[in-house]
Write an enzyme that holds these catalytic residues in place. Structure first.
Site, PDB file in Angstrom:
ATOM      1  N   GLY A  11       0.848  -1.183   0.000  1.00  0.00           N
ATOM      2  CA  GLY A  11       0.000   0.000   0.000  1.00  0.00           C
ATOM      3  C   GLY A  11       0.883   1.233   0.000  1.00  0.00           C
ATOM      4  O   GLY A  11       2.092   1.142   0.233  1.00  0.00           O
ATOM      5  N   ALA A  15       0.008   3.684   4.769  1.00  0.00           N
ATOM      6  CA  ALA A  15      -1.174   2.811   4.763  1.00  0.00           C
ATOM      7  C   ALA A  15      -1.231   1.889   5.980  1.00  0.00           C
ATOM      8  O   ALA A  15      -2.308   1.398   6.346  1.00  0.00           O
ATOM      9  CB  ALA A  15      -1.208   1.985   3.482  1.00  0.00           C
ATOM     10  N   LYS A  17       1.325  -0.721   6.407  1.00  0.00           N
ATOM     11  CA  LYS A  17       1.852  -2.010   5.949  1.00  0.00           C
ATOM     12  C   LYS A  17       2.635  -2.752   7.034  1.00  0.00           C
ATOM     13  O   LYS A  17       2.379  -3.927   7.307  1.00  0.00           O
ATOM     14  CB  LYS A  17       2.784  -1.802   4.738  1.00  0.00           C
ATOM     15  CG  LYS A  17       2.134  -1.158   3.538  1.00  0.00           C
ATOM     16  CD  LYS A  17       3.116  -0.978   2.406  1.00  0.00           C
ATOM     17  CE  LYS A  17       4.175   0.080   2.661  1.00  0.00           C
ATOM     18  NZ  LYS A  17       3.641   1.446   2.743  1.00  0.00           N
ATOM     19  N   THR A  19       2.741  -2.285  10.264  1.00  0.00           N
ATOM     20  CA  THR A  19       1.921  -2.612  11.437  1.00  0.00           C
ATOM     21  C   THR A  19       1.101  -3.866  11.192  1.00  0.00           C
ATOM     22  O   THR A  19       1.100  -4.796  12.015  1.00  0.00           O
ATOM     23  CB  THR A  19       0.991  -1.427  11.771  1.00  0.00           C
ATOM     24  OG1 THR A  19       1.776  -0.271  12.019  1.00  0.00           O
ATOM     25  CG2 THR A  19       0.143  -1.733  12.999  1.00  0.00           C
ATOM     26  N   ASP A  86       6.587  -6.932   4.604  1.00  0.00           N
ATOM     27  CA  ASP A  86       5.810  -5.691   4.561  1.00  0.00           C
ATOM     28  C   ASP A  86       6.087  -4.899   3.278  1.00  0.00           C
ATOM     29  O   ASP A  86       5.874  -3.700   3.223  1.00  0.00           O
ATOM     30  CB  ASP A  86       6.059  -4.828   5.814  1.00  0.00           C
ATOM     31  CG  ASP A  86       7.472  -4.295   5.907  1.00  0.00           C
ATOM     32  OD1 ASP A  86       8.342  -4.725   5.124  1.00  0.00           O
ATOM     33  OD2 ASP A  86       7.730  -3.434   6.775  1.00  0.00           O
ATOM     34  N   ARG A 138      -2.030   9.166   9.271  1.00  0.00           N
ATOM     35  CA  ARG A 138      -1.119   8.148   9.795  1.00  0.00           C
ATOM     36  C   ARG A 138       0.341   8.603   9.716  1.00  0.00           C
ATOM     37  O   ARG A 138       1.142   8.285  10.599  1.00  0.00           O
ATOM     38  CB  ARG A 138      -1.332   6.834   9.050  1.00  0.00           C
ATOM     39  CG  ARG A 138      -2.681   6.204   9.398  1.00  0.00           C
ATOM     40  CD  ARG A 138      -2.930   4.899   8.693  1.00  0.00           C
ATOM     41  NE  ARG A 138      -4.224   4.366   9.080  1.00  0.00           N
ATOM     42  CZ  ARG A 138      -4.840   3.373   8.450  1.00  0.00           C
ATOM     43  NH1 ARG A 138      -4.276   2.801   7.397  1.00  0.00           N
ATOM     44  NH2 ARG A 138      -6.023   2.946   8.855  1.00  0.00           N
ATOM     45  N   GLU A 140       1.358  11.703   9.946  1.00  0.00           N
ATOM     46  CA  GLU A 140       1.506  12.679  11.039  1.00  0.00           C
ATOM     47  C   GLU A 140       1.625  11.970  12.377  1.00  0.00           C
ATOM     48  O   GLU A 140       2.444  12.337  13.233  1.00  0.00           O
ATOM     49  CB  GLU A 140       0.300  13.626  11.033  1.00  0.00           C
ATOM     50  CG  GLU A 140       0.342  14.710  12.109  1.00  0.00           C
ATOM     51  CD  GLU A 140       1.493  15.686  11.939  1.00  0.00           C
ATOM     52  OE1 GLU A 140       1.972  16.212  12.950  1.00  0.00           O
ATOM     53  OE2 GLU A 140       1.923  15.895  10.781  1.00  0.00           O
ATOM     54  N   GLU A 147       9.170  12.387   6.496  1.00  0.00           N
ATOM     55  CA  GLU A 147       7.892  12.189   5.807  1.00  0.00           C
ATOM     56  C   GLU A 147       7.026  13.450   5.835  1.00  0.00           C
ATOM     57  O   GLU A 147       6.114  13.580   5.014  1.00  0.00           O
ATOM     58  CB  GLU A 147       7.134  11.013   6.432  1.00  0.00           C
ATOM     59  CG  GLU A 147       7.736   9.676   6.060  1.00  0.00           C
ATOM     60  CD  GLU A 147       6.939   8.500   6.581  1.00  0.00           C
ATOM     61  OE1 GLU A 147       7.132   7.390   6.065  1.00  0.00           O
ATOM     62  OE2 GLU A 147       6.126   8.677   7.513  1.00  0.00           O
ATOM     63  N   ASP A 187      -9.957  -0.535  10.751  1.00  0.00           N
ATOM     64  CA  ASP A 187      -8.890  -0.089  11.647  1.00  0.00           C
ATOM     65  C   ASP A 187      -8.335  -1.297  12.381  1.00  0.00           C
ATOM     66  O   ASP A 187      -8.746  -1.631  13.493  1.00  0.00           O
ATOM     67  CB  ASP A 187      -9.430   0.946  12.642  1.00  0.00           C
ATOM     68  CG  ASP A 187      -8.324   1.638  13.419  1.00  0.00           C
ATOM     69  OD1 ASP A 187      -7.204   1.081  13.460  1.00  0.00           O
ATOM     70  OD2 ASP A 187      -8.560   2.711  13.995  1.00  0.00           O
TER      71      ASP A 187
END
Length: 207
Positions: A11, A15, A17, A19, A86, A138, A140, A147, A187
């Protein structure tokens, strides 16, 4: 499934990934290939000046991921053992096509194919689709300084690029299974129910 499962979670940036891959690795008891992002020495420079540093950045990622998969092939795939990752190695092309141009892109693709054509490829992709607001939230939340320099336009384009890439991978490999997760509404971190539903789907695929 004939071969041992090789599951890649994919993703766009933010996104979730890593996690989700970590959670599934624990749930399934599969070893995990974990993408190393922050160790890339060109990341800060890249987001300051994409045109100047993109080739160095992409080559670093490609060589690092090649070595990871080469080691994984030796340690797990050749022994018929399942693995969870991942990332999919094809993500290198997704990002290179966005940041490289002309001769640089052609040279990069030649090197990519030389390195990866004979490497094992995932037979299952868990694709986390997510909208721009979700990705920004996400990004942030996890607070990686480099990033925060990512432009919204770049992220929007990545969302489209990933959709296209996943379709192309499916067309090229009829044995590839893609499980798409709605990252805006599922989620898997905060909702145990959401994660358990995803885990059940994955377990069905690898039976």
């Amino acid at each position: 499934m004939n071969k041992a499962p090789f599951i890649a979670v994919e993703g766009p940036i933010g996104a979730g990934k890593t996690t989700l891959a970590s959670m599934l690795s624990q749930e399934l008891g599969f070893p995990m290939i974990n993408e190393i992002v922050e160790d890339n020495p060109y990341l800060d420079k890249f987001y300051d000046n994409i045109e100047e540093w993109s080739f160095q950045l992409e080559m670093f990622f490609l060589c690092h991921r090649y070595k990871q998969l080469e080691d994984t092939d030796r340690d797990y795939f050749k022994k018929g053992q399942p693995v969870l990752s991942d990332y999919h190695i094809y993500k290198n092309v997704i990002f290179a096509e966005r940041t490289l141009h002309g001769q640089q892109l052609e040279k990069y693709k030649q090197i990519y194919h030389l390195l990866t054509d004979d490497l094992p490829k995932p037979n299952i992709i868990i694709y986390i689709k997510a909208s721009l607001p979700t990705l920004l939230h996400r990004i942030e939340k996890r607070g990686r300084p480099f990033e925060r320099k990512i432009e919204k336009k770049y992220l929007e384009q990545l969302i489209t690029d990933y959709d296209t890439a996943i379709r192309e991978l499916q067309q090229r490999d009829p044995d590839l299974t893609v499980l798409t997760i709605d990252g805006d509404h599922e989620d898997f971190v905060m909702s145990k129910t959401d994660f358990e539903r995803i885990a059940r789907q994955v377990k069905e695929l690898i039976k």
